[in-house]
Write an enzyme that holds these catalytic residues in place. Structure first.
Site, short mmCIF file in Angstrom:
data_model
loop_
_atom_site.label_atom_id
_atom_site.label_comp_id
_atom_site.label_asym_id
_atom_site.label_seq_id
_atom_site.Cartn_x
_atom_site.Cartn_y
_atom_site.Cartn_z
N HIS A 101 -17.34 9.57 30.68
CA HIS A 101 -16.45 9.31 29.55
C HIS A 101 -15.54 8.18 30.03
O HIS A 101 -15.19 8.12 31.21
CB HIS A 101 -15.53 10.48 29.24
CG HIS A 101 -16.18 11.78 28.89
ND1 HIS A 101 -16.64 12.65 29.82
CD2 HIS A 101 -16.39 12.36 27.68
CE1 HIS A 101 -17.13 13.72 29.22
NE2 HIS A 101 -17.00 13.57 27.92
N ASP A 104 -12.68 9.43 32.14
CA ASP A 104 -12.94 9.98 33.49
C ASP A 104 -12.80 8.87 34.51
O ASP A 104 -12.28 9.06 35.59
CB ASP A 104 -14.37 10.48 33.69
CG ASP A 104 -14.90 11.32 32.57
OD1 ASP A 104 -14.10 12.05 32.00
OD2 ASP A 104 -16.12 11.24 32.30
N GLU A 232 -24.40 15.35 20.64
CA GLU A 232 -24.53 16.56 21.47
C GLU A 232 -23.96 17.75 20.72
O GLU A 232 -22.74 17.86 20.56
CB GLU A 232 -23.78 16.34 22.79
CG GLU A 232 -23.90 17.50 23.75
CD GLU A 232 -23.19 17.24 25.08
OE1 GLU A 232 -23.16 16.07 25.54
OE2 GLU A 232 -22.67 18.21 25.65
N GLU A 268 -27.40 20.68 25.28
CA GLU A 268 -26.84 21.32 26.47
C GLU A 268 -27.09 22.82 26.41
O GLU A 268 -26.80 23.47 25.41
CB GLU A 268 -25.33 21.03 26.54
CG GLU A 268 -24.67 21.71 27.72
CD GLU A 268 -23.25 21.22 27.97
OE1 GLU A 268 -23.00 20.00 27.84
OE2 GLU A 268 -22.41 22.06 28.31
N HIS A 271 -24.28 25.13 25.42
CA HIS A 271 -23.91 24.99 24.01
C HIS A 271 -24.91 25.74 23.13
O HIS A 271 -24.53 26.32 22.11
CB HIS A 271 -23.88 23.52 23.60
CG HIS A 271 -22.87 22.71 24.36
ND1 HIS A 271 -22.67 21.38 24.14
CD2 HIS A 271 -22.00 23.05 25.34
CE1 HIS A 271 -21.72 20.92 24.95
NE2 HIS A 271 -21.31 21.93 25.70
N ASP A 296 -28.30 18.07 28.77
CA ASP A 296 -27.19 18.40 29.67
C ASP A 296 -27.56 19.71 30.33
O ASP A 296 -27.50 20.79 29.72
CB ASP A 296 -25.86 18.49 28.91
CG ASP A 296 -25.16 17.14 28.82
OD1 ASP A 296 -25.77 16.13 29.21
OD2 ASP A 296 -24.00 17.10 28.38
N ASP A 307 -17.84 28.03 27.39
CA ASP A 307 -18.67 27.01 28.03
C ASP A 307 -18.32 26.95 29.52
O ASP A 307 -17.51 26.13 29.94
CB ASP A 307 -18.37 25.67 27.34
CG ASP A 307 -19.43 24.62 27.58
OD1 ASP A 307 -20.52 24.97 28.05
OD2 ASP A 307 -19.17 23.44 27.29
N ASP A 309 -20.20 26.06 31.93
CA ASP A 309 -20.79 24.88 32.57
C ASP A 309 -21.22 25.17 34.01
O ASP A 309 -20.85 24.44 34.94
CB ASP A 309 -19.77 23.71 32.60
CG ASP A 309 -19.68 23.00 31.26
OD1 ASP A 309 -20.52 23.25 30.38
OD2 ASP A 309 -18.75 22.18 31.10
N ASP A 339 -24.41 18.65 33.48
CA ASP A 339 -23.05 18.79 32.93
C ASP A 339 -22.52 20.15 33.41
O ASP A 339 -22.36 21.09 32.64
CB ASP A 339 -23.09 18.69 31.40
CG ASP A 339 -21.71 18.45 30.83
OD1 ASP A 339 -20.74 18.54 31.59
OD2 ASP A 339 -21.60 18.20 29.61
C1 XLS Z 1 -18.40 19.46 26.53
C2 XLS Z 1 -19.50 18.52 26.53
C3 XLS Z 1 -19.15 17.16 27.13
C4 XLS Z 1 -20.20 16.16 26.72
C5 XLS Z 1 -19.75 14.75 26.82
O1 XLS Z 1 -18.56 20.66 26.37
O2 XLS Z 1 -20.59 19.09 27.17
O3 XLS Z 1 -19.02 17.25 28.50
O4 XLS Z 1 -21.36 16.33 27.46
O5 XLS Z 1 -18.65 14.50 26.06
NI NI Z 2 -22.36 18.13 27.73
NI NI Z 3 -20.40 21.53 27.55
#
Ligand code: XLS
Ligand code: NI
Ligand code: NI
Length: 437
Positions: A101, A104, A232, A268, A271, A296, A307, A309, A339
């Site tokens: 991003h 970041d 996404e 993802e 998600h 992702d 989430d 992750d 991700d």
């Molecule tokens: C957040 C998303 C983010 C996207 C990019 O939950 O996964 O990280 O991948 O903005």
């Molecule tokens: Ni993501």
């Molecule tokens: Ni995410």
């Protein structure tokens, strides 16, 4: 030689019997699977936001991550200092792609113009490192969800000036993605959704979101960016109602606003599960529309509803992903972007390596299993046999659009009552276990 991870060697493939935690057991980058090296099948990418910026805080406590290279400030210099750390990490772990991003990699300045200047300065540094280490940008994106100005949305904000700020950010992020040779550009909705309909004109917000995406498509044309655009999908987080809640919702939106020619989906895993789907379901929805773009790669905690992750370690899920990637003939612009973040307890730099080794080995193992499943075709054969009644006769007339309620009525009256065959779910689950051992 190494400056930032002095105790970590370049991670090597040592084979399944290795007991070395800092080695791959399955990921052997140059090993040929179905005519292609593993590295090309898997196209691993690392996200700048989790590797470099995630301090491992949670709603109950501050970050724990040890980052001796980071002075904790929001200065441009600190942002520049992080860049070589990231590339040393990529080199040692053997990951050839990355994603960012805008916020970041580079800090918000005291004005919008200064913010953009920061971004350009960091991208200069990224360009040098990309060339030196032969690393490529999988996709870029703009962070349109952290700053308070975006608290009520970016492209769906009720305030046209906020919309303009978001547009300015995307313009620069897209141009820098292009300049860094990025093969894609992602939109994740972030705050594009609503909290209550009492203050929301949903139709107007969706129209604005579509206008925003059309502007991005136009700008890409103007600057010669030919990379793939992605949306996404994700439900609920952070908005109560996200407009891009799952693959089907995104595809409907893209179709409604004539954007489907320009966008694919970046799916993802976590998600998908938040949307009460499996990743396999989301991938099949996207594949059906010819819109599967990139992944992702992470996973959620089945005992928690957000989430989380986490790094992917579930071989069944990864096998589902890889059978579908093989089915579509492999990635073109997309790849497997981790991700994923470490748990708050895994705060040492070394944990970054264990985490990625696990994710890479999981997907390498899944690739080998998926290749065998694909070559042997047992599931494919079962599925095509299951629908064989549509291959000829009355079924073919349904699929070709020739049949009508009248013709099917006549047909049904003339046959014996149908006896449907078993779906054999348990047999197929047993067969899958035979592959995953
Ligand atoms: C957040 C998303 C983010 C996207 C990019 O939950 O996964 O990280 O991948 O903005
Ligand atoms: Ni993501
Ligand atoms: Ni995410």
């Amino acid at each position: 030689m190494s400056e930032f991870f002095p105790d970590i060697p370049v991670i090597a493939y040592e084979g399944p019997e290795s007991k070395n935690p800092l080695a791959f057991r399955h990921y052997n980058a140059d090993e040929i699977i179905l005519g292609k090296p593993m590295r090309e099948h898997l196209k691993f990418a690392a996200p700048y936001w989790h590797v470099m910026r995630n301090e491992l805080g949670d709603p109950f406590g501050v970050g724990t991550a040890l980052m001796p290279w980071d002075d904790g400030s929001d200065s441009l210099q600190n942002a520049l200092n992080r860049v070589p750390v990231f590339f040393e990490f990529l080199k040692k772990i053997g990951i050839e792609y990355y994603c960012w991003h805008d916020r970041d990699i580079s800090p918000e300045g005291s004005s919008l113009a200064e913010t953009h200047e920061n971004m350009l300065a960091v991208c200069d540094a990224l360009e040098v490192q990309q060339k030196a280490h032969d690393v490529r940008l999988l996709w870029g994106t703009a962070c349109l969800f952290s700053h308070p100005r975006y608290s009520q949305g970016a492209a769906t904000s009720p305030d046209a000036n906020v919309f303009s700020y978001a547009a300015s950010q995307v313009k620069i992020a897209l141009e820098q993605t292009h300049r860094l040779g990025g093969t894609g550009y992602t939109f994740w909705g972030g705050r594009e959704g609503y909290s209550t309909l009492l203050n929301t004109d949903m139709k107007r917000e969706l129209d604005h979101l579509a206008a925003f995406l059309h502007m991005a498509v136009e700008h890409a044309k103007a600057i010669g960016f030919t990379g793939q655009f992605y949306i996404e999908p994700k439900p609920r987080e952070p908005s109560t109602h996200q407009y891009d809640s799952d693959a089907a919702a995104c595809l409907n939106f893209l179709r409604e606003y004539n954007l489907l020619d320009h966008f694919k989906l970046n799916l993802e895993t976590n998600h998908a599960t938040l949307a009460n789907h499996t990743m396999a379901h989301e991938m099949d929805v996207a594949l059906g529309a010819g819109a599967l773009g990139s992944i992702d790669a992470n996973q959620g905690d089945p005992l928690l509803g957000w989430d989380t992750d986490q790094f992917p370690t579930d071989i069944y899920m990864a096998t589902d992903v890889m059978t579908r990637i093989l089915k579509m003939g492999g990635f073109t612009t997309g790849g497997l972007n981790f991700d994923a973040k470490r748990r708050r307890e895994s705060h040492e730099p070394e944990d970054l390596f264990h985490a990625h080794i696990g994710g890479m080995d999981t997907f390498a193992r899944a690739l080998k299993i998926a290749a065998k499943i694909t070559e042997e075709g047992q599931f494919d054969d079962f599925v095509s046999n299951r629908y064989a009644s549509y291959d000829s006769g009355i079924g073919a007339s349904i699929e070709s659009g020739v049949a009508s309620l009248d013709s099917l009525h006549e047909h049904a009256l003339g046959i014996e009552a149908p006896r449907i065959a078993s779906g054999r779910q348990e047999m197929l689950e047993n067969l899958r276990n035979d592959y995953i051992r």
